[in-house]
Design a protein around this motif. Structure first.
Motif, PDB file in Angstrom:
ATOM      1  N   MET A  76       0.826  -1.209   0.000  1.00 30.02           N
ATOM      2  CA  MET A  76       0.000   0.000   0.000  1.00 30.02           C
ATOM      3  C   MET A  76       0.858   1.255   0.000  1.00 30.02           C
ATOM      4  N   SER A  77       1.926   1.246   0.785  1.00 28.60           N
ATOM      5  CA  SER A  77       2.794   2.420   0.859  1.00 28.60           C
ATOM      6  C   SER A  77       3.409   2.736  -0.504  1.00 28.60           C
ATOM      7  N   ARG A  78       3.849   1.710  -1.209  1.00 30.57           N
ATOM      8  CA  ARG A  78       4.404   1.937  -2.553  1.00 30.57           C
ATOM      9  C   ARG A  78       3.338   2.440  -3.511  1.00 30.57           C
ATOM     10  N   ASN A  79       2.143   1.879  -3.446  1.00 28.40           N
ATOM     11  CA  ASN A  79       1.063   2.359  -4.311  1.00 28.40           C
ATOM     12  C   ASN A  79       0.753   3.827  -4.053  1.00 28.40           C
ATOM     13  N   ARG A  80       0.676   4.200  -2.810  1.00 24.48           N
ATOM     14  CA  ARG A  80       0.354   5.594  -2.468  1.00 24.48           C
ATOM     15  C   ARG A  80       1.445   6.544  -2.971  1.00 24.48           C
ATOM     16  N   ALA A  81       2.701   6.111  -2.858  1.00 29.54           N
ATOM     17  CA  ALA A  81       3.804   6.953  -3.323  1.00 29.54           C
ATOM     18  C   ALA A  81       3.791   7.078  -4.848  1.00 29.54           C
ATOM     19  N   ILE A  82       3.565   5.967  -5.541  1.00 28.72           N
ATOM     20  CA  ILE A  82       3.505   6.012  -7.004  1.00 28.72           C
ATOM     21  C   ILE A  82       2.325   6.868  -7.457  1.00 28.72           C
ATOM     22  N   ALA A  83       1.185   6.736  -6.779  1.00 27.91           N
ATOM     23  CA  ALA A  83       0.008   7.539  -7.130  1.00 27.91           C
ATOM     24  C   ALA A  83       0.290   9.030  -6.973  1.00 27.91           C
ATOM     25  N   ALA A  84       1.137   9.385  -6.004  1.00 28.61           N
ATOM     26  CA  ALA A  84       1.468  10.793  -5.763  1.00 28.61           C
ATOM     27  C   ALA A  84       2.555  11.312  -6.695  1.00 28.61           C
ATOM     28  N   SER A  85       3.219  10.413  -7.412  1.00 27.67           N
ATOM     29  CA  SER A  85       4.308  10.823  -8.298  1.00 27.67           C
ATOM     30  C   SER A  85       3.750  11.439  -9.577  1.00 27.67           C
ATOM     31  N   ARG A  86       4.639  12.140 -10.324  1.00 32.99           N
ATOM     32  CA  ARG A  86       4.169  12.897 -11.482  1.00 32.99           C
ATOM     33  C   ARG A  86       4.876  12.531 -12.784  1.00 32.99           C
ATOM     34  N   CYS A  87       5.843  11.623 -12.733  1.00 31.25           N
ATOM     35  CA  CYS A  87       6.678  11.380 -13.911  1.00 31.25           C
ATOM     36  C   CYS A  87       6.320  10.077 -14.615  1.00 31.25           C
ATOM     37  N   GLU A  88       6.785   9.954 -15.849  1.00 30.64           N
ATOM     38  CA  GLU A  88       6.427   8.810 -16.688  1.00 30.64           C
ATOM     39  C   GLU A  88       7.231   7.558 -16.380  1.00 30.64           C
ATOM     40  N   TYR A  89       8.382   7.731 -15.719  1.00 28.35           N
ATOM     41  CA  TYR A  89       9.229   6.585 -15.403  1.00 28.35           C
ATOM     42  C   TYR A  89       9.459   6.526 -13.899  1.00 28.35           C
ATOM     43  N   ILE A  90       9.373   5.324 -13.342  1.00 32.17           N
ATOM     44  CA  ILE A  90       9.452   5.118 -11.899  1.00 32.17           C
ATOM     45  C   ILE A  90      10.688   4.293 -11.583  1.00 32.17           C
ATOM     46  N   VAL A  91      11.528   4.799 -10.689  1.00 34.25           N
ATOM     47  CA  VAL A  91      12.626   4.024 -10.110  1.00 34.25           C
ATOM     48  C   VAL A  91      12.295   3.826  -8.639  1.00 34.25           C
ATOM     49  N   GLU A  92      12.460   2.601  -8.154  1.00 32.36           N
ATOM     50  CA  GLU A  92      12.020   2.236  -6.813  1.00 32.36           C
ATOM     51  C   GLU A  92      13.198   1.740  -5.989  1.00 32.36           C
ATOM     52  N   ILE A  93      13.315   2.270  -4.761  1.00 33.36           N
ATOM     53  CA  ILE A  93      14.340   1.794  -3.837  1.00 33.36           C
ATOM     54  C   ILE A  93      13.745   1.746  -2.435  1.00 33.36           C
ATOM     55  N   ARG A 184       5.436   4.081 -15.839  1.00 36.10           N
ATOM     56  CA  ARG A 184       4.206   4.323 -15.076  1.00 36.10           C
ATOM     57  C   ARG A 184       2.998   3.675 -15.747  1.00 36.10           C
ATOM     58  N   GLU A 185       2.923   3.763 -17.073  1.00 33.96           N
ATOM     59  CA  GLU A 185       1.778   3.204 -17.781  1.00 33.96           C
ATOM     60  C   GLU A 185       1.689   1.687 -17.603  1.00 33.96           C
ATOM     61  N   ASP A 186       2.836   1.014 -17.510  1.00 39.20           N
ATOM     62  CA  ASP A 186       2.831  -0.434 -17.292  1.00 39.20           C
ATOM     63  C   ASP A 186       2.356  -0.761 -15.887  1.00 39.20           C
ATOM     64  N   CYS A 187       2.775   0.057 -14.928  1.00 40.93           N
ATOM     65  CA  CYS A 187       2.328  -0.123 -13.542  1.00 40.93           C
ATOM     66  C   CYS A 187       0.817   0.031 -13.444  1.00 40.93           C
ATOM     67  N   MET A 188       0.267   1.022 -14.113  1.00 44.48           N
ATOM     68  CA  MET A 188      -1.174   1.248 -14.057  1.00 44.48           C
ATOM     69  C   MET A 188      -1.941   0.114 -14.735  1.00 44.48           C
ATOM     70  N   ARG A 189      -1.369  -0.450 -15.788  1.00 52.68           N
ATOM     71  CA  ARG A 189      -2.051  -1.519 -16.500  1.00 52.68           C
ATOM     72  C   ARG A 189      -2.272  -2.741 -15.600  1.00 52.68           C
ATOM     73  N   VAL A 190      -1.301  -3.025 -14.726  1.00 52.77           N
ATOM     74  CA  VAL A 190      -1.444  -4.187 -13.834  1.00 52.77           C
ATOM     75  C   VAL A 190      -2.012  -3.799 -12.475  1.00 52.77           C
ATOM     76  N   ASN A 191      -2.352  -2.499 -12.327  1.00 55.71           N
ATOM     77  CA  ASN A 191      -2.951  -1.949 -11.102  1.00 55.71           C
ATOM     78  C   ASN A 191      -1.985  -1.951  -9.925  1.00 55.71           C
ATOM     79  N   GLY A 192      -0.697  -1.737 -10.210  1.00 51.13           N
ATOM     80  CA  GLY A 192       0.288  -1.552  -9.154  1.00 51.13           C
ATOM     81  C   GLY A 192       0.478  -2.783  -8.289  1.00 51.13           C
ATOM     82  N   TYR A 193       0.838  -2.518  -7.050  1.00 52.33           N
ATOM     83  CA  TYR A 193       1.052  -3.602  -6.085  1.00 52.33           C
ATOM     84  C   TYR A 193      -0.282  -4.107  -5.540  1.00 52.33           C
ATOM     85  N   ASP A 194      -0.326  -5.378  -5.235  1.00 46.37           N
ATOM     86  CA  ASP A 194      -1.516  -6.002  -4.659  1.00 46.37           C
ATOM     87  C   ASP A 194      -1.507  -5.775  -3.152  1.00 46.37           C
ATOM     88  N   GLU A 195      -2.460  -4.992  -2.662  1.00 44.39           N
ATOM     89  CA  GLU A 195      -2.472  -4.621  -1.255  1.00 44.39           C
ATOM     90  C   GLU A 195      -3.007  -5.711  -0.337  1.00 44.39           C
TER      91      GLU A 195
END
Length: 266
Positions: A76-93, A184-195
């Motif tokens: 959930m925390s990762r989903n919320r952070a990605i939802a708040a992001s504004r860019c087309e490419y996501i790097v996660e750490i 980001r578009e690929d993340c949205m297609r699979v609906n992000g992380y499963d909470e």
């Protein structure tokens, strides 16, 4: 080469000393992200105070997305952070990593449409990690440093990394959420992380599996995108077996999109 705009997502929970080192390593990147979004799984005020103190001088926008502490809810925390992001490419750490200066540059150099990237990590010993956190200054880590494991992962060789990207462990499709990137578009297609993943384990494997099932291919970041992982205790064991089985069941179904995902935060 024109690179995409990138949001760096940093996951954290009650480790402000480690997060401080992480933020220092982000600020010195040879290619800065366009924003940093910290996904906070319910840390106390010490973490917020650190972020507020760092924000005025930080070279890019620094966003803090906090959620109430109701146990380990990294998905959930990762989903919320990605939802708040504004860019087309996501790097996660994760926020207990120290990044090599070329970490973001390495991710962007291999970013390709229709692909996600999976990196590795170098582990620091408990003694080395405690020394780093106590000093509050970035260490100089190299192949011959003491107190590290997975020593070959300290080697950066961009040419070899490009050669191995589609060849190294090419039949695997898993990824580590602490060092991966995707569109980001690929993340949205699979609906992000499963909470439905709560407690430690397998939420990143599931995410990578669904990306693969949706047609996104995996590239390896061997010998590039180097990160140094600050030691922490063993993860809580309570949910590991159940999470692992939930992931395996979804994999058998060839699931590409989860129901309890990022769309609830958009």
């Amino acid at each position: 080469m024109i690179y995409p705009k990138v949001s760096l997502i940093v996951s954290t929970y009650n480790r402000p000393d480690a997060l401080d080192l992480c933020l220092q390593s982000i600020a010195r990147q040879t290619h800065l992200p366009d924003e940093v979004v910290i996904g906070d799984d319910g840390s106390t005020g010490d973490t917020r105070n650190l972020i507020d103190a760092r924000r005025p001088a930080f070279p890019v926008p620094l966003v803090h997305v906090w959620q109430e502490d109701k146990g380990f809810r990294l998905a959930m925390s990762r989903n919320r952070a990605i939802a708040a992001s504004r860019c087309e490419y996501i790097v996660e750490i994760d926020g207990d990593l120290i990044l090599h200066r070329d970490f973001i540059a390495d991710h962007l150099s291999l970013a390709r449409k229709g692909h996600f990237l999976k990196g590795g990590r170098v582990f620091l010993s408990g003694k080395s990690s405690e020394k780093c956190c106590r000093s509050g200054t970035l260490p100089r880590i190299h192949f011959f440093s003491r107190g590290i494991t997975r020593r070959p992962n300290t080697v950066r060789c961009p040419a070899l990394s490009r050669y191995l990207a589609a060849r190294y462990q090419k039949h695997r499709f898993t990824a580590l959420g602490c060092n991966m990137s995707f569109w980001r578009e690929d993340c949205m297609r699979v609906n992000g992380y499963d909470e439905l993943f709560e407690g430690w384990g397998s939420e990143d494997y599931d995410f990578a599996s669904r990306l693969t099932n949706s047609g996104v291919k995996r590239l390896s970041l061997k010998f590039s995108a180097i990160v140094y992982h600050l030691w922490h205790g063993a993860p809580p064991q309570k949910h590991i077996a159940a999470n692992r089985q939930y992931y395996l069941d979804a994999r058998k179904r060839h699931s590409a999109r989860c129901t309890n995902g990022i769309d609830r935060h958009l």
